[in-house]
Write an enzyme that holds these catalytic residues in place. Structure first.
Site, short mmCIF file in Angstrom:
data_model
loop_
_atom_site.label_atom_id
_atom_site.label_comp_id
_atom_site.label_asym_id
_atom_site.label_seq_id
_atom_site.Cartn_x
_atom_site.Cartn_y
_atom_site.Cartn_z
N ARG A 104 -6.35 -8.93 -9.32
CA ARG A 104 -7.02 -10.22 -9.50
C ARG A 104 -8.48 -9.97 -9.88
O ARG A 104 -8.94 -8.82 -9.92
CB ARG A 104 -6.98 -11.02 -8.20
N HIS B 89 -15.37 -3.47 7.19
CA HIS B 89 -14.54 -3.34 5.98
C HIS B 89 -14.72 -4.51 5.01
O HIS B 89 -13.95 -4.63 4.05
CB HIS B 89 -13.06 -3.19 6.35
N LYS C 297 0.82 -1.22 0.00
CA LYS C 297 0.00 0.00 0.00
C LYS C 297 0.84 1.26 0.00
O LYS C 297 0.46 2.27 -0.60
CB LYS C 297 -0.96 -0.01 1.19
#
Length: 481
Positions: free
Chosen positions: A294, A237, A118
């Site tokens: 993906r 989340h 990230k």
């Protein structure tokens, strides 16, 4: 390139069944790999061949790189489809397959590595002109440095694991007093989940919405987007409802986000299916969150509105073919997806294990069910307790919502507890029908969504859907009345 002859699916459950279905239609042989608890599963029975990995949990089977590669070599598979989760974003796995001359149906290892971090991905896409959430992604992980940077960003902030996803290693920090314990807690969880405790800080966006863009690239350098998906309805989340087109967004805003999504893909010379995720603030500003290298769980809603088979596209791109559509194809209608789980919402959504004695879904032209289980299947403690993904299509959003409520009400599961009733209440809410939900909606309304009050359920359904629908009220609502 030489056409692919045999695909090994390095996954299980509904996504393995889904990949097998497309491969068979294309005339490609398939190999399923399985752990001991999955020996009698639907995906194992659906494949042309099956190879036992042994073991019970994921670490000793589906996440074991050496076992999966040995399965490829012993069965003669010349390509691997990783599905999502497990090894789908594992750079080491993709690299080792490449060394053995086995094609990975996904992006190149360098793209997976670049977007898997990230911190690195934020810096990379920012250089390409993609807006990122204000934050700190520096090398220092000292608490003293985090304190200084947090004051610059301004509270509240979000601490996020650099190496992971799925909500793990994430903590909202509201004040300087919460900073150190929040950072340390996030680091512990990140280290446990991903083996990497690096943390970055981001400005916390109030009442955010979550929108992602499906992108696709080929080996010739072409990258396009296949429209957006709204994934704002989340719990801890984790996405609960996904839909496309995203409601209540201007054409101008969607255009800007799609351009940013394509730029993010180009920053890593992306090949295959990927998803660029954005977070949107209340005033319409949007920021890059991450890129998933993906296929996504929610890809069927894109397929339902474009008429495309994204797994087929993945396979063709892996064979070196140019994208069938160089321009973004048009969308038709509206599609929604919910995930039906074996879980008990009233017990904190704990997984509910056991045998499924009976499972049946309604049959509709506009309904698609992606499932890896049938009547008689066992929900075990070892894997994700998803029963099925239910995807519906409608000429417009209200029609799609109306149809989804109807299909959920006609679904029957005898055995484990499920979230069916919870999903019905959720998609019946007036705020959802109005397209006015944020990622906090479920948490803010959990008591009502878990209520046993049938009259309240009816009121929500009527207010949220049926008073604005052109279609008549369904028989099940009359019976409830």
């Amino acid at each position: 390139m030489k056409p692919i002859q045999k695909i090994l699916i390095a996954n299980r459950g509904e996504i393995a069944v889904r990949v097998i279905r497309t491969a068979k239609r294309m005339g490609i042989k398939t190999v399923a790999v399985y752990s001991d608890p999955d020996a009698q599963s639907l995906f194992v029975q659906s494949a042309d061949e099956a190879f036992s990995l042994g073991g019970t949990d994921a670490r000793s089977s589906y996440l074991n790189v050496e076992k999966v590669i040995r399965a490829c070599l012993e069965t003669g598979a010349d390509a691997v489809h990783p599905g999502y989760g497990f090894l789908s974003e594992n750079t080491d796995f993709a690299t080792k397959l490449e060394k053995h001359g086995i094609r990975f149906i996904g992006p190149k290892p360098h793209s997976i590595e670049a977007m898997g971090d990230k911190i690195g991905s934020r810096l990379l896409v920012a250089k390409s002109g993609v807006p990122v959430v204000p934050g700190y992604e520096g090398a220092s992980q000292e608490i003293s440095v985090f304190k200084i940077e947090a004051e610059k960003i301004g509270y509240p902030i979000m601490a996020k694991a650099s190496a992971g996803g799925g909500g793990k290693g994430m903590r909202r920090i509201n004040s300087a007093e919460e900073l150190e314990p929040g950072i340390l807690s996030a680091k512990r969880e990140a280290l446990s989940a991903f083996g990497d405790d690096r943390i970055l800080l981001e400005k916390y966006i109030t009442n955010p919405r979550h929108v992602e863009f499906q992108i696709f690239g080929d080996t010739k350098g072409n990258i396009i987007h296949l429209h957006e998906r709204d994934c704002s309805l989340q719990r801890r989340h984790q996405k609960v409802v996904e839909e496309t087109p995203a409601p209540r967004y201007s054409a101008e805003l969607k255009s800007k986000m799609s351009e940013a999504a394509v730029m993010a893909g180009k920053s890593v010379q992306y090949e295959g299916a990927g998803t660029v995720e954005f977070i949107l603030g209340e005033s319409g500003e949007f920021y890059f969150l991450e890129m998933n290298t993906r296929l996504q769980v929610e890809h069927p809603v894109t397929e339902m509105t474009t008429g495309l088979d994204l797994v087929e596209w993945q396979i063709r791109v892996c064979q070196g073919e140019t994208l069938p559509e160089i321009k973004t194809p048009p969308q038709k209608g509206h599609a929604l997806e919910v995930r039906i789980y074996a879980e008990d919402p009233k017990e904190g959504f704990l997984p509910s294990t056991g045998k499924i004695h009976h499972l049946s879904f309604p049959t509709r032209d506009y309904l698609r069910i992606d499932s890896g289980v049938v009547s008689g299947s066992e929900i075990t403690m070892f894997y994700d307790p998803m029963i099925a993904k239910m995807i519906v299509w409608g000429e417009d959003r209200i029609t799609a919502i109306h149809r989804l409520i109807e299909c959920l009400s006609e679904t029957i599961v005898f055995g484990p507890k499920t979230n069916l009733q919870f999903l019905q209440r959720l998609v019946s809410a007036k705020e959802f029908a109005d397209g006015k939900v944020s990622t906090h909606f479920i948490a803010d309304n959990e008591p009502e969504l878990l209520s046993d009050n049938t009259k309240e359920d009816l009121k929500l359904a009527l207010a949220g859907t049926f008073f604005t629908s052109k279609q008549p009220i369904d028989p099940w609502i009359k019976e409830t009345t």
